[in-house]
Design an enzyme around this catalytic site. Structure first.
Site, PDB file in Angstrom:
ATOM      1  N   ARG A  32       0.842  -1.202   0.000  1.00 47.79           N
ATOM      2  CA  ARG A  32       0.000   0.000   0.000  1.00 47.79           C
ATOM      3  C   ARG A  32       0.880   1.256   0.000  1.00 47.79           C
ATOM      4  O   ARG A  32       0.553   2.256  -0.634  1.00 47.79           O
ATOM      5  CB  ARG A  32      -0.946  -0.012   1.219  1.00 47.79           C
ATOM      6  CG  ARG A  32      -2.001  -1.115   1.107  1.00 47.79           C
ATOM      7  CD  ARG A  32      -2.879  -1.176   2.337  1.00 47.79           C
ATOM      8  NE  ARG A  32      -3.706   0.014   2.466  1.00 47.79           N
ATOM      9  CZ  ARG A  32      -4.378   0.318   3.594  1.00 47.79           C
ATOM     10  NH1 ARG A  32      -4.280  -0.475   4.647  1.00 47.79           N
ATOM     11  NH2 ARG A  32      -5.122   1.406   3.672  1.00 47.79           N
TER      12      ARG A  32
ATOM     13  N   ASP B  23      -3.272   7.356   4.133  1.00 49.34           N
ATOM     14  CA  ASP B  23      -2.483   7.866   2.994  1.00 49.34           C
ATOM     15  C   ASP B  23      -2.099   9.329   3.264  1.00 49.34           C
ATOM     16  O   ASP B  23      -2.570   9.915   4.226  1.00 49.34           O
ATOM     17  CB  ASP B  23      -3.289   7.728   1.682  1.00 49.34           C
ATOM     18  CG  ASP B  23      -4.564   8.564   1.663  1.00 49.34           C
ATOM     19  OD1 ASP B  23      -5.645   8.017   1.368  1.00 49.34           O
ATOM     20  OD2 ASP B  23      -4.486   9.779   1.949  1.00 49.34           O
TER      21      ASP B  23
ATOM     22  N   HIS C 181      -6.044   7.299  12.525  1.00 51.14           N
ATOM     23  CA  HIS C 181      -5.651   5.901  12.366  1.00 51.14           C
ATOM     24  C   HIS C 181      -4.179   5.755  12.016  1.00 51.14           C
ATOM     25  O   HIS C 181      -3.750   4.685  11.605  1.00 51.14           O
ATOM     26  CB  HIS C 181      -6.493   5.230  11.272  1.00 51.14           C
ATOM     27  CG  HIS C 181      -7.895   5.017  11.692  1.00 51.14           C
ATOM     28  ND1 HIS C 181      -8.878   4.586  10.838  1.00 51.14           N
ATOM     29  CD2 HIS C 181      -8.500   5.175  12.895  1.00 51.14           C
ATOM     30  CE1 HIS C 181     -10.012   4.492  11.493  1.00 51.14           C
ATOM     31  NE2 HIS C 181      -9.815   4.845  12.738  1.00 51.14           N
TER      32      HIS C 181
ATOM     33  N   CYS D  71       8.175   1.998  16.586  1.00 53.94           N
ATOM     34  CA  CYS D  71       8.859   0.887  17.263  1.00 53.94           C
ATOM     35  C   CYS D  71       7.950   0.367  18.371  1.00 53.94           C
ATOM     36  O   CYS D  71       7.615   1.097  19.310  1.00 53.94           O
ATOM     37  CB  CYS D  71      10.187   1.346  17.874  1.00 53.94           C
ATOM     38  SG  CYS D  71      10.983   0.039  18.845  1.00 53.94           S
TER      39      CYS D  71
ATOM     40  N   CYS E 215       9.823   0.694  21.900  1.00 53.78           N
ATOM     41  CA  CYS E 215      10.100   1.931  22.661  1.00 53.78           C
ATOM     42  C   CYS E 215       9.174   3.077  22.256  1.00 53.78           C
ATOM     43  O   CYS E 215       9.230   4.157  22.820  1.00 53.78           O
ATOM     44  CB  CYS E 215      11.564   2.358  22.460  1.00 53.78           C
ATOM     45  SG  CYS E 215      11.894   3.062  20.839  1.00 53.78           S
TER      46      CYS E 215
ATOM     47  N   CYS F 210      15.520  -0.688  15.596  1.00 53.26           N
ATOM     48  CA  CYS F 210      14.914   0.625  15.768  1.00 53.26           C
ATOM     49  C   CYS F 210      16.030   1.666  15.839  1.00 53.26           C
ATOM     50  O   CYS F 210      17.003   1.498  16.588  1.00 53.26           O
ATOM     51  CB  CYS F 210      14.103   0.638  17.075  1.00 53.26           C
ATOM     52  SG  CYS F 210      13.673   2.294  17.614  1.00 53.26           S
TER      53      CYS F 210
ATOM     54  N   GLY G 145     -16.874  10.615   2.583  1.00 47.08           N
ATOM     55  CA  GLY G 145     -16.276   9.366   2.102  1.00 47.08           C
ATOM     56  C   GLY G 145     -16.009   8.326   3.156  1.00 47.08           C
ATOM     57  O   GLY G 145     -14.991   7.640   3.119  1.00 47.08           O
TER      58      GLY G 145
ATOM     59  N   SER H 208     -17.970   5.041   5.477  1.00 49.07           N
ATOM     60  CA  SER H 208     -19.169   4.184   5.559  1.00 49.07           C
ATOM     61  C   SER H 208     -19.845   4.276   6.918  1.00 49.07           C
ATOM     62  O   SER H 208     -20.926   3.748   7.121  1.00 49.07           O
ATOM     63  CB  SER H 208     -18.782   2.721   5.291  1.00 49.07           C
ATOM     64  OG  SER H 208     -17.852   2.307   6.293  1.00 49.07           O
TER      65      SER H 208
ATOM     66  N   ALA I  10     -17.118  12.317  -4.457  1.00 51.87           N
ATOM     67  CA  ALA I  10     -16.453  13.350  -3.642  1.00 51.87           C
ATOM     68  C   ALA I  10     -15.797  14.409  -4.523  1.00 51.87           C
ATOM     69  O   ALA I  10     -15.778  15.598  -4.179  1.00 51.87           O
ATOM     70  CB  ALA I  10     -15.400  12.691  -2.742  1.00 51.87           C
TER      71      ALA I  10
END
Ligand code: NAD
Ligand code: APR
EC number: 2.3.1.286
Length: 241
Positions: free
Chosen positions: A62, A97, A112, A120, A123, A139, A179, A181, A223
């Site tokens: 993605r 995105d 989100h 990481c 930590c 890390c 946009g 649901s 949209a």
């Protein structure tokens, strides 16, 4: 709904549907992401613990896909709205995105998380994610190996920035949902919170969402058409008031 010219603070929530016309797949439309891959395998902490490579492959693909897509007129319209009403727009997205930023939005709250960031798990350090996170064994902050994950909120985890989001939502004059649901909480509950705070509510979505009946007004369509028209309406009303 309040006349646009009277609007002070605007709270906009976006979901996968605002990025659909940029070529980014949504989750629950026909043929959406969750019809092709089990969310329990790639969007839960348990799935990551079971098979981190599978999760890395899902998000690496993605992330790589982002390079091939561009913001669409809906993203650009929200950047115009932010520029026209400095300090009055709160833009909260469920999307991971970076299309809002690439369209010119300066302040975007990613509830989100973000596909382009890594976290990481040992930590809590965050960094820009390289193309293939699974090759980042250690890390950069704590040096521990094997804790790197996408900086994305999974099912069962608490979304980010919820205190700030709630504070801004209940002090807004207008809540606009674009946009999404309305299938996943707490974002799906924002419209009910706005209504109970006496805030005007507007849905801009391809089709009625699960919470459509709760909105003062709902406009259904693409949209890329609905959002620019809404922004033109807001700017026109503000200039004529
Ligand atoms: P939830 O309402 O998001 O989902 C409840 C449970 O239903 C989930 O645990 C999931 O297993 C299941 N579920 C949801 N949609 C499904 C679908 N389309 N098909 C099959 N099962 C489905 O509640 P939650 O689990 O408490 O999620 C907590 C938070 O995590 C949510 O607030 C959400 O915002 C966030 N989240 C983020 C992502 C992401 O990819 N960024 C994915 C999922 C959830
Ligand atoms: N224009 C407007 N709306 C659109 C368009 C479009 N071109 N294309 C699709 N939509 C609408 C669909 O009608 C649907 O209601 O966008 C919505 C997309 O819904 P979902 O696929 O469920 O995506 P979203 O609401 O963002 O999912 C919420 O669930 O899996 C988790 O964390 C993930 O952030 C995601 C959350």
């Amino acid at each position: 709904m309040k006349r646009a010219g009277d609007i002070g603070a605007i709270f906009v929530l976006t979901g996968a549907g605002i990025s659909a016309e940029s070529g980014v797949e949504t989750f629950r439309d026909v043929g959406g992401i969750w019809s092709k891959v089990r969310l329990e395998d790639v969007a839960t902490p348990e799935g990551f613990a079971r098979d981190p490579q599978k999760v890395h492959a899902f998000y690496n693909a993605r992330r790589a896909g982002l390079a091939a897509v561009d913001p669409n007129p809906a993203h650009r319209a929200l950047a115009r709205l932010e520029a026209e009403f400095p300090g009055q727009l709160t833009l909260v997205t469920q999307n991971i995105d970076d299309l809002h930023e690439r369209a010119g939005s300066k302040t975007v709250i990613h509830m989100h998380g973000e596909l382009v960031r890594s976290l990481c798990a040992r930590c809590g350090a965050r960094a820009d994610a390289p193309g293939d996170l699974s090759t980042t064994l250690a890390c950069g902050a704590c040096g521990k190996v094997g804790g790197m994950r996408p900086d994305v909120v999974w099912f069962g985890e608490m979304p980010y920035h919820m205190d700030e989001i709630t504070e801004r939502l209940i002090s807004a004059d207008l809540f606009v949902s674009i946009g999404t649901s309305g299938a996943v909480y707490p974002a799906a509950g924002f419209v009910a919170e706005a209504r109970s705070a006496g805030i005007s509510t507007l849905e801009l979505n391809l089709e009625p969402s699960e919470g459509s009946f709760l909105f003062d007004e709902a406009r259904h369509g693409l949209a890329s058409a609905l959002v620019p028209a809404f922004v033109d309406e807001m700017i026109g009303a503000a200039r004529s008031s």
